[in-house]
Design a protein around this motif. Structure first.
Motif, mmCIF file in Angstrom:
data_model
loop_
_atom_site.group_PDB
_atom_site.id
_atom_site.type_symbol
_atom_site.label_atom_id
_atom_site.label_comp_id
_atom_site.label_asym_id
_atom_site.label_seq_id
_atom_site.Cartn_x
_atom_site.Cartn_y
_atom_site.Cartn_z
ATOM 1 N N GLU A 85 3.734 -30.700 17.601
ATOM 2 C CA GLU A 85 3.664 -29.635 16.593
ATOM 3 C C GLU A 85 4.544 -28.468 17.033
ATOM 4 O O GLU A 85 5.257 -27.872 16.222
ATOM 5 C CB GLU A 85 2.213 -29.161 16.423
ATOM 6 N N LYS A 86 4.474 -28.145 18.339
ATOM 7 C CA LYS A 86 5.296 -27.074 18.899
ATOM 8 C C LYS A 86 5.906 -27.557 20.207
ATOM 9 O O LYS A 86 5.196 -27.787 21.185
ATOM 10 C CB LYS A 86 4.455 -25.819 19.142
ATOM 11 N N VAL A 87 7.231 -27.691 20.194
ATOM 12 C CA VAL A 87 7.900 -28.211 21.376
ATOM 13 C C VAL A 87 7.814 -27.238 22.553
ATOM 14 O O VAL A 87 7.960 -27.627 23.711
ATOM 15 C CB VAL A 87 9.374 -28.544 21.034
ATOM 16 N N LYS A 88 7.547 -25.959 22.248
ATOM 17 C CA LYS A 88 7.418 -24.948 23.303
ATOM 18 C C LYS A 88 6.050 -24.949 23.980
ATOM 19 O O LYS A 88 5.851 -24.254 24.977
ATOM 20 C CB LYS A 88 7.666 -23.556 22.723
ATOM 21 N N ASP A 89 5.110 -25.696 23.437
ATOM 22 C CA ASP A 89 3.759 -25.720 24.008
ATOM 23 C C ASP A 89 3.837 -26.116 25.485
ATOM 24 O O ASP A 89 4.455 -27.131 25.830
ATOM 25 C CB ASP A 89 2.897 -26.728 23.241
ATOM 26 N N PRO A 90 3.225 -25.317 26.384
ATOM 27 C CA PRO A 90 3.342 -25.590 27.827
ATOM 28 C C PRO A 90 2.948 -27.006 28.223
ATOM 29 O O PRO A 90 3.596 -27.606 29.086
ATOM 30 C CB PRO A 90 2.389 -24.556 28.453
ATOM 31 N N ALA A 91 1.923 -27.536 27.582
ATOM 32 C CA ALA A 91 1.492 -28.894 27.928
ATOM 33 C C ALA A 91 2.565 -29.905 27.562
ATOM 34 O O ALA A 91 2.803 -30.872 28.304
ATOM 35 C CB ALA A 91 0.190 -29.225 27.197
ATOM 36 N N PHE A 92 3.255 -29.668 26.435
ATOM 37 C CA PHE A 92 4.304 -30.614 26.039
ATOM 38 C C PHE A 92 5.548 -30.438 26.910
ATOM 39 O O PHE A 92 6.234 -31.417 27.212
ATOM 40 C CB PHE A 92 4.667 -30.469 24.561
#
Length: 313
Positions: free
Chosen positions: A64-71
């Motif tokens: 959903e969000k490529v910036k998400d730390p987990a991703f």
């Protein structure tokens, strides 16, 4: 090179196909936008890039969000030399940009720094540009502001539509990318900084942009019709119904009618008064009907000179 590929629409597919066909490179993963529900059934539809990746058995990620730390941490588990981005649709964080040894490169559908942003193909037509092309750019944290690594250009002859130019440019990026990747590996690539004073911005298209304002000149309106074909398409209203105009020709002839008025009718089209010159509609689509030649449309309608087009007509 080991590559992570990021892309979403049809435009990105030929570049992905070029990489998968190359013996020098290995696409280890594809990152694309999440599946979207379509229609009344709510069925999930894959992006064109996801469909292409699955056909080649490439692992696909749809954050959903490529910036998400987990991703971001998930991306870092995939060893790669470079990330290739083509019309992905999300902004990358500095952490992602700096992860691969060779950073991230973008295949952009314009001659940067002209037409940075979301809709460079359509805006090159809307502006009446005489040429356009594809730029390979080293990505930085700005919006299409990174150093240019390679370019290829094509002339525009004033007949292109947004759709036809989309298809033409989509096949240029792959071969240019392969050449650029070779130079990056060899250390012979020569980055060129963009000149800020030459930059223009291609803002995202909206449906409202397609409503034709006949107080504008005929040339601008004709470019709008071509540039917004096939989406969001150019339209006006006739008899209270939306009338899309898919094809038109500029007629350098002045009249004294009000803008939006039908001033002349021929077997193959009808002439509309604009702020400067006439616009001859040659292919149209009335709400609820199929796309057809203006001649066929006129045979089924009782359009008369003096009638007015537009929402208030």
């Amino acid at each position: 090179m080991d590559i992570i590929f990021m892309g979403t629409p049809d435009f990105a597919v030929p570049v992905l196909e070029t990489l998968t066909a190359s013996e020098k490179h290995h696409v280890k993963a594809v990152i694309t936008q999440p599946d979207k529900a379509r229609g009344r059934s709510g069925k999930l539809i894959f992006t064109p890039v996801k469909e292409a990746a699955l056909a080649h058995d490439i692992p696909v990620y749809t954050p959903e969000k490529v910036k998400d730390p987990a991703f971001v941490e998930q991306i870092k588990q995939i060893s790669c030399d470079i990330i290739v981005v083509v019309a992905f649709g999300q902004i990358l964080s500095k952490e992602i940009l700096e992860y691969p040894a060779y950073g991230c490169v973008n295949v952009h559908a314009s001659l940067l720094p002209r037409w940075r942003g979301a809709a460079p193909i359509q805006w090159s037509i809307l502006a009446g540009d005489e040429k356009t092309g594809v730029t390979i750019m080293q990505m930085d944290v700005g919006l299409d502001t990174g150093d240019m690594l390679a370019k290829t250009e094509i002339p525009l002859d004033g007949t292109e539509t947004g759709e036809s130019l989309f298809e033409e440019l989509s096949v240029l990026g792959g071969p240019l990318l392969l050449e650029t990747l070779d130079k990056i590996q060899e250390g012979t690539v020569q980055p060129v900084k963009q000149k800020e004073e030459d930059s223009t911005y291609a803002k995202m298209l909206t449906r409202d942009m397609g409503q034709l304002d006949f107080t504008k000149d005929a040339l601008s309106l004709e470019r709008t019709i071509r540039g917004l074909n096939s989406w969001p398409s150019a339209y006006t209203y006739y008899g209270g119904k939306m009338l899309k105009i898919w094809g038109a020709k500029v007629v350098e002839e002045e009249g004294n009618a009000v803008p939006g008025e039908v001033v002349k009718i021929q077997k193959d089209g009808f002439f509309i008064q604009t702020g400067k010159g006439l616009l001859k509609a040659e292919q149209v689509q009335l709400e609820g009907k199929k796309k057809m030649s203006a001649g066929d449309f006129l045979r089924g309608m009782q359009m008369q000179p003096g009638e007015k087009l537009g929402k208030e007509a």
